[in-house]
Enzyme design. Structure first.
Site, mmCIF file in Angstrom:
data_model
loop_
_atom_site.group_PDB
_atom_site.id
_atom_site.type_symbol
_atom_site.label_atom_id
_atom_site.label_comp_id
_atom_site.label_asym_id
_atom_site.label_seq_id
_atom_site.Cartn_x
_atom_site.Cartn_y
_atom_site.Cartn_z
ATOM 1 N N HIS A 102 0.855 -1.201 0.000
ATOM 2 C CA HIS A 102 0.000 0.000 0.000
ATOM 3 C C HIS A 102 0.889 1.248 0.000
ATOM 4 C CE1 HIS A 102 -2.867 3.023 1.286
ATOM 5 N NE2 HIS A 102 -3.818 2.186 0.909
ATOM 6 N N GLU A 119 -4.116 1.908 -7.228
ATOM 7 C CA GLU A 119 -4.475 2.997 -6.316
ATOM 8 C C GLU A 119 -3.583 4.200 -6.613
ATOM 9 O OE1 GLU A 119 -6.598 1.711 -2.423
ATOM 10 O OE2 GLU A 119 -4.470 1.883 -2.078
HETATM 11 P P1 13P Z 1 -9.693 6.167 0.332
HETATM 12 O O1 13P Z 1 -10.835 5.291 -0.137
HETATM 13 O O2 13P Z 1 -9.907 6.770 1.665
HETATM 14 O O3 13P Z 1 -9.287 7.142 -0.727
HETATM 15 O O4 13P Z 1 -8.443 5.201 0.544
HETATM 16 C C1 13P Z 1 -8.073 4.358 -0.460
HETATM 17 C C2 13P Z 1 -7.111 3.414 0.109
HETATM 18 O O5 13P Z 1 -6.014 3.800 0.475
HETATM 19 C C3 13P Z 1 -7.544 2.016 0.257
HETATM 20 O O6 13P Z 1 -6.462 1.188 0.463
#
Ligand code: 13P
Length: 254
Positions: A95, A166
């Site tokens: 992450h 992401e």
């Molecule tokens: P948000 O949905 O708060 O933008 O976070 C995304 C995230 O980091 C999920 O791992």
């Protein structure tokens, strides 16, 4: 067809076990909806047992991270095998909030192999820090995917691998600042191409790609429809039972 995948990354929330209990009770009110998905909840570690007891019939346990361990004894370390014995089925790996603290592509690749050895599904996070008009971010993405999955090959058990796209610039923002469906489609096509180059088409097509970054009830339907993703990795909206339910509905309303 495989069920859509929904992963709740609770990060360091809720702030207490009793608040987590309230959220879990609310979530269990929609158990029948969640049974239509492959739902995973990644809570702070001390809440694992509570989550398991209250969501056993509609959600699986997931990890937000785990230490890459070698053989031997390690004071203070909770290894994937121990966590698996608690019923953990998936691990979020790499992450961006872990990468910001020093996680490297190399350690991500080690963790992916450790998770595969333990039989835990690896959800490997990738995403550019910023997006630029010249498409430079695609090169960043290609490099990150290749290095994070280094050492895996066509014979690896790819059924235990998923990718979460992401983009770092979208994380923690509101839906208005999230990626557009058009840009998301473009990134997903690019990621698929990188996976095809690495593993060949047949295998690459079996690796699900999820999206995470400002997924909220208002943008979930547009982000899921036709962009090529198989589900969501949700941060802040997963802490609100009503919002999370609406996001889940968007995944089964195709
Ligand atoms: P948000 O949905 O708060 O933008 O976070 C995304 C995230 O980091 C999920 O791992």
């Amino acid at each position: 067809m495989a069920k859509p995948i929904l992963v709740a990354n609770w990060k360091n929330h809720p702030g207490s076990l009793s608040e987590a209990g309230v959220l879990l009770k609310q979530l269990s009110g929609s158990a029948r909806l969640y049974q239509k998905l492959s739902l995973f909840i990644a809570p702070p570690l001390p809440y694992l047992e509570s989550v398991s007891l209250r969501t056993g019939n509609f959600a699986h346990l997931a990890l937000q991270d785990f230490p890459a361990s070698s053989d031997g004894t390690h004071t203070g370390m909770v290894t994937p095998d121990i966590l698996k014995s608690f019923g953990v089925k998936l691990a979020i790996i790499g992450h961006s909030e872990r990468r910001a603290l020093g996680e490297t592509n190399d350690s991500v690749a080690q963790k992916v192999k450790a998770a595969l050895r333990s039989g835990i599904l690896s959800l490997v996070c990738v995403g550019e820090l910023s997006r630029d008009q010249d498409g430079e971010h695609f090169e960043f993405l290609r490099e990150q995917i290749k290095l994070s999955l280094a050492g895996l090959n066509r014979k690896t058990d790819i059924s235990k691998l998923a990718l979460a796209y992401e983009p770092v610039w979208a994380i923690g923002k509101r839906a208005d600042d999230a990626i557009t469906p058009a840009d998301l489609s473009q990134s997903v096509i690019f990621i698929k191409k990188v996976l095809v180059d690495m593993f060949g088409r047949t295998i690459a097509e079996r690796i699900p790609i999820l999206y995470g970054g400002a997924v909220e009830p208002v943008d979930a339907t547009a982000l899921f429809g036709g962009t090529g993703i198989k589900g969501f990795l949700v941060g802040h909206a997963s802490l609100n039972a009503k919002s999370f339910k609406t996001i889940a509905e968007s995944l089964i309303r195709k």
